[in-house]
Design a protein around this motif. Structure first.
Motif, PDB file in Angstrom:
ATOM      1  N   GLU A 311     -25.409  16.245  25.826  1.00  0.00           N
ATOM      2  CA  GLU A 311     -24.264  17.003  25.351  1.00  0.00           C
ATOM      3  C   GLU A 311     -23.403  16.112  24.450  1.00  0.00           C
ATOM      4  O   GLU A 311     -23.420  14.897  24.559  1.00  0.00           O
ATOM      5  N   VAL A 312     -22.648  16.762  23.567  1.00  0.00           N
ATOM      6  CA  VAL A 312     -21.811  16.022  22.617  1.00  0.00           C
ATOM      7  C   VAL A 312     -20.403  15.815  23.161  1.00  0.00           C
ATOM      8  O   VAL A 312     -19.829  14.728  23.053  1.00  0.00           O
ATOM      9  N   ASN A 313     -19.831  16.829  23.759  1.00  0.00           N
ATOM     10  CA  ASN A 313     -18.439  16.771  24.191  1.00  0.00           C
ATOM     11  C   ASN A 313     -18.257  15.850  25.398  1.00  0.00           C
ATOM     12  O   ASN A 313     -19.166  15.663  26.214  1.00  0.00           O
ATOM     13  N   VAL A 314     -17.050  15.303  25.484  1.00  0.00           N
ATOM     14  CA  VAL A 314     -16.679  14.401  26.576  1.00  0.00           C
ATOM     15  C   VAL A 314     -15.549  15.050  27.386  1.00  0.00           C
ATOM     16  O   VAL A 314     -14.607  15.594  26.807  1.00  0.00           O
ATOM     17  N   THR A 315     -15.662  14.973  28.702  1.00  0.00           N
ATOM     18  CA  THR A 315     -14.623  15.513  29.579  1.00  0.00           C
ATOM     19  C   THR A 315     -13.690  14.370  29.981  1.00  0.00           C
ATOM     20  O   THR A 315     -14.081  13.450  30.705  1.00  0.00           O
ATOM     21  N   ILE A 316     -12.451  14.422  29.495  1.00  0.00           N
ATOM     22  CA  ILE A 316     -11.455  13.403  29.801  1.00  0.00           C
ATOM     23  C   ILE A 316     -10.754  13.751  31.107  1.00  0.00           C
ATOM     24  O   ILE A 316     -10.453  14.921  31.383  1.00  0.00           O
ATOM     25  N   ASN A 317     -10.458  12.742  31.914  1.00  0.00           N
ATOM     26  CA  ASN A 317      -9.729  12.916  33.170  1.00  0.00           C
ATOM     27  C   ASN A 317     -10.378  14.001  34.025  1.00  0.00           C
ATOM     28  O   ASN A 317      -9.724  14.954  34.487  1.00  0.00           O
ATOM     29  N   ALA A 318     -11.675  13.858  34.235  1.00  0.00           N
ATOM     30  CA  ALA A 318     -12.425  14.844  35.020  1.00  0.00           C
ATOM     31  C   ALA A 318     -11.939  14.869  36.467  1.00  0.00           C
ATOM     32  O   ALA A 318     -11.416  13.878  36.995  1.00  0.00           O
ATOM     33  N   LYS A 319     -12.111  16.008  37.108  1.00  0.00           N
ATOM     34  CA  LYS A 319     -11.724  16.140  38.509  1.00  0.00           C
ATOM     35  C   LYS A 319     -12.615  15.275  39.390  1.00  0.00           C
ATOM     36  O   LYS A 319     -13.770  15.016  39.064  1.00  0.00           O
ATOM     37  N   LEU A 320     -12.093  14.851  40.517  1.00  0.00           N
ATOM     38  CA  LEU A 320     -12.846  13.976  41.413  1.00  0.00           C
ATOM     39  C   LEU A 320     -14.079  14.666  42.003  1.00  0.00           C
ATOM     40  O   LEU A 320     -15.035  14.003  42.405  1.00  0.00           O
ATOM     41  N   ASP A 321     -14.046  15.995  42.062  1.00  0.00           N
ATOM     42  CA  ASP A 321     -15.212  16.695  42.596  1.00  0.00           C
ATOM     43  C   ASP A 321     -16.198  17.089  41.491  1.00  0.00           C
ATOM     44  O   ASP A 321     -17.160  17.832  41.747  1.00  0.00           O
ATOM     45  N   ALA A 322     -15.980  16.582  40.268  1.00  0.00           N
ATOM     46  CA  ALA A 322     -16.893  16.884  39.167  1.00  0.00           C
ATOM     47  C   ALA A 322     -18.268  16.282  39.460  1.00  0.00           C
ATOM     48  O   ALA A 322     -18.385  15.143  39.924  1.00  0.00           O
ATOM     49  N   LEU A 323     -19.315  17.075  39.202  1.00  0.00           N
ATOM     50  CA  LEU A 323     -20.673  16.639  39.506  1.00  0.00           C
ATOM     51  C   LEU A 323     -21.186  15.706  38.405  1.00  0.00           C
ATOM     52  O   LEU A 323     -21.102  16.018  37.221  1.00  0.00           O
ATOM     53  N   VAL A 324     -21.740  14.574  38.815  1.00  0.00           N
ATOM     54  CA  VAL A 324     -22.319  13.591  37.886  1.00  0.00           C
ATOM     55  C   VAL A 324     -23.813  13.498  38.179  1.00  0.00           C
ATOM     56  O   VAL A 324     -24.215  13.295  39.324  1.00  0.00           O
ATOM     57  N   ASN A 325     -24.633  13.634  37.134  1.00  0.00           N
ATOM     58  CA  ASN A 325     -26.091  13.629  37.294  1.00  0.00           C
ATOM     59  C   ASN A 325     -26.711  12.393  36.646  1.00  0.00           C
ATOM     60  O   ASN A 325     -26.084  11.738  35.786  1.00  0.00           O
ATOM     61  N   PRO A 326     -27.944  12.056  37.048  1.00  0.00           N
ATOM     62  CA  PRO A 326     -28.649  10.942  36.379  1.00  0.00           C
ATOM     63  C   PRO A 326     -28.734  11.189  34.874  1.00  0.00           C
ATOM     64  O   PRO A 326     -29.014  12.302  34.431  1.00  0.00           O
ATOM     65  N   GLY A 327     -28.478  10.156  34.090  1.00  0.00           N
ATOM     66  CA  GLY A 327     -28.500  10.280  32.637  1.00  0.00           C
ATOM     67  C   GLY A 327     -27.136  10.541  32.037  1.00  0.00           C
ATOM     68  O   GLY A 327     -26.958  10.413  30.817  1.00  0.00           O
ATOM     69  N   ASP A 328     -26.147  10.948  32.873  1.00  0.00           N
ATOM     70  CA  ASP A 328     -24.787  11.156  32.356  1.00  0.00           C
ATOM     71  C   ASP A 328     -24.151   9.808  32.000  1.00  0.00           C
ATOM     72  O   ASP A 328     -24.586   8.748  32.478  1.00  0.00           O
ATOM     73  N   GLN A 329     -23.113   9.865  31.204  1.00  0.00           N
ATOM     74  CA  GLN A 329     -22.437   8.659  30.748  1.00  0.00           C
ATOM     75  C   GLN A 329     -20.999   8.654  31.247  1.00  0.00           C
ATOM     76  O   GLN A 329     -20.265   9.630  31.072  1.00  0.00           O
ATOM     77  N   LEU A 330     -20.603   7.557  31.892  1.00  0.00           N
ATOM     78  CA  LEU A 330     -19.238   7.396  32.387  1.00  0.00           C
ATOM     79  C   LEU A 330     -18.495   6.416  31.476  1.00  0.00           C
ATOM     80  O   LEU A 330     -19.007   5.344  31.148  1.00  0.00           O
ATOM     81  N   PHE A 331     -17.270   6.809  31.110  1.00  0.00           N
ATOM     82  CA  PHE A 331     -16.413   5.930  30.310  1.00  0.00           C
ATOM     83  C   PHE A 331     -15.315   5.394  31.218  1.00  0.00           C
ATOM     84  O   PHE A 331     -14.733   6.137  32.018  1.00  0.00           O
ATOM     85  N   TYR A 332     -15.024   4.101  31.074  1.00  0.00           N
ATOM     86  CA  TYR A 332     -14.036   3.473  31.950  1.00  0.00           C
ATOM     87  C   TYR A 332     -13.240   2.418  31.190  1.00  0.00           C
ATOM     88  O   TYR A 332     -13.625   1.962  30.113  1.00  0.00           O
ATOM     89  N   ILE A 333     -12.121   2.040  31.785  1.00  0.00           N
ATOM     90  CA  ILE A 333     -11.258   0.993  31.225  1.00  0.00           C
ATOM     91  C   ILE A 333     -11.333  -0.217  32.141  1.00  0.00           C
ATOM     92  O   ILE A 333     -11.205  -0.098  33.362  1.00  0.00           O
ATOM     93  N   ALA A 334     -11.559  -1.391  31.552  1.00  0.00           N
ATOM     94  CA  ALA A 334     -11.663  -2.624  32.343  1.00  0.00           C
ATOM     95  C   ALA A 334     -11.423  -3.831  31.443  1.00  0.00           C
ATOM     96  O   ALA A 334     -11.424  -3.718  30.202  1.00  0.00           O
ATOM     97  N   ASP A 335     -11.219  -4.976  32.088  1.00  0.00           N
ATOM     98  CA  ASP A 335     -11.054  -6.216  31.335  1.00  0.00           C
ATOM     99  C   ASP A 335     -12.347  -6.611  30.640  1.00  0.00           C
ATOM    100  O   ASP A 335     -12.352  -7.086  29.511  1.00  0.00           O
ATOM    101  N   GLU A 336     -13.469  -6.453  31.343  1.00  0.00           N
ATOM    102  CA  GLU A 336     -14.781  -6.795  30.828  1.00  0.00           C
ATOM    103  C   GLU A 336     -15.771  -5.687  31.190  1.00  0.00           C
ATOM    104  O   GLU A 336     -15.493  -4.849  32.044  1.00  0.00           O
ATOM    105  N   ARG A 337     -16.911  -5.713  30.544  1.00  0.00           N
ATOM    106  CA  ARG A 337     -17.941  -4.730  30.858  1.00  0.00           C
ATOM    107  C   ARG A 337     -18.416  -4.921  32.310  1.00  0.00           C
ATOM    108  O   ARG A 337     -18.649  -6.049  32.756  1.00  0.00           O
ATOM    109  N   VAL A 338     -18.539  -3.827  33.033  1.00  0.00           N
ATOM    110  CA  VAL A 338     -18.863  -3.862  34.458  1.00  0.00           C
ATOM    111  C   VAL A 338     -20.370  -3.731  34.666  1.00  0.00           C
ATOM    112  O   VAL A 338     -21.019  -2.876  34.047  1.00  0.00           O
ATOM    113  N   ASN A 339     -20.904  -4.567  35.541  1.00  0.00           N
ATOM    114  CA  ASN A 339     -22.307  -4.443  35.948  1.00  0.00           C
ATOM    115  C   ASN A 339     -22.337  -3.682  37.275  1.00  0.00           C
ATOM    116  O   ASN A 339     -22.409  -4.251  38.354  1.00  0.00           O
TER     117      ASN A 339
END
Length: 346
Positions: A311-339
């Motif tokens: 999919e092209v669109n991004v869901t900002i501030n998604a609800k905590l019960d939002a379903l996340v599937n394999p292959g989806d992409q999560l965007f996050y804020i951090a000091d460094e890239r997280v492993n």
């Protein structure tokens, strides 16, 4: 002196230039043939009786080594050697050395001049060079990637690599010449960035690049929003950078300090920065809440958006019960890239 210069400019230079254009090997063969026939006419049988001895004698003469073990013995042979053999041997020897050195330099400097062939895979290809943007873009990518993916710059304006050896460089005649882009191995790239000075050129090159590699992430920089919409109509998953300056200006007027927040999020040099991570295919589907706190507690990272696979669109501030599937992409804020490896398993 004037006569010599006039003769050179009017007659000699023209013929010598034509001779210089000939293949060196052809010139050497012609020279050796004439020399062989000349020595035979002069009766210098000792010099031409054996092919190996004749070649040895010519090399020694041309290189001015002159061991003295072979020399003409007849008066006419000596004259022929002085008038023909030595002068032309020296000229051909110098020409051969010059041509060889030039050929060797072309091979050695092909990489520096961007004329070589790359065999990279999963790399980033940047099409276009801007004095005001590209250097900063490359520095940010280097810091973010940290050697994870190689960076290749393709330019039609530059003839030499403007960066150090850590950045690969390809000099192209045209961005729409498939052979030039093939030298950057664009078909194996994981990301293609198109950043040209003219929007029309950016649109054309972006469309052409997408035909060569449909799997790579395509990012294009536009000034005109219309060109951006045209590209996304043809390539829905293309990312267009356009008009953010005006939007950010308006946002800063409404909510003071917005420009500082935006600057921090995209900066690769300091502060909190936005990153993304793809959910592994071997993970199970889960609610965002299942990993949200793990990101925060274990990595001081905050998940801010979800992008569904394919999919092209991004869901900002998604609800905590939002379903996340394999292959989806999560965007996050951090000091460094997280492993992050704490994915819910199947």
């Amino acid at each position: 002196m004037k006569f010599v210069i006039t003769f050179w400019d009017k007659y000699a230079a023209k013929y010598l230039e034509q001779i210089a254009r000939l293949n060196v090997i052809v010139l050497i063969l012609i020279y050796l043939t004439i020399t062989f026939i000349g020595y035979k006419i002069c009766g210098e049988t000792s010099l031409i009786s054996d092919v190996h001895h004749f070649i040895y004698y010519m090399v020694v003469t041309a290189s001015t080594t002159g061991y003295g073990d072979a020399a003409p013995t007849t008066p006419q042979g000596e004259i022929f050697t002085a008038v023909w053999v030595i002068p032309f041997a020296l000229g051909l020897f110098g020409l051969s050395i010059g041509k060889g050195a030039f050929f060797l330099s072309q091979i050695l400097y092909r990489r520096y001049r961007g004329k070589h062939m790359l065999t990279l895979k999963n790399h980033i290809v940047i099409l276009g060079y801007s004095k005001t943007r590209t250097a900063h873009l490359v520095r940010m990518l280097q810091r973010e990637e940290k050697g994870r993916r190689e960076i290749v710059l393709v330019s039609v304006e530059l003839e030499e690599n403007p960066f150090d050896d850590s950045i690969h460089f390809i000099s192209a005649d045209s961005f729409t010449e498939e052979a030039d882009l093939a030298r950057a191995n664009i078909r194996e790239a994981s990301c293609i960035v198109v950043d040209l000075d003219l929007d029309d050129a950016t649109l054309t090159v972006a469309l052409f690049a997408s035909t060569l590699n449909k799997k790579a992430d395509l990012v294009a920089n536009f000034v005109d929003e219309v060109k951006c919409r045209i590209l996304t109509q043809h390539i829905p998953n293309a990312e267009c950078i356009s008009g953010l300056g005006t939007e950010l200006l308006a946002k800063s007027v409404i909510d003071s300090g917005s420009s500082f927040v935006h600057s921090e999020l995209v900066s690769a040099h300091k502060g909190q920065t936005q990153y993304s991570i793809k959910v592994p295919n071997d993970a199970s589907s889960f609610a965002l809440a299942d990993v949200f706190m793990s990101f925060k507690v274990n990595h001081e990272a905050t998940v801010i958006a979800i992008r569904k696979a394919r999919e092209v669109n991004v869901t900002i501030n998604a609800k905590l019960d939002a379903l996340v599937n394999p292959g989806d992409q999560l965007f996050y804020i951090a000091d460094e890239r997280v492993n992050f490896n704490d994915w819910p398993s199947k």
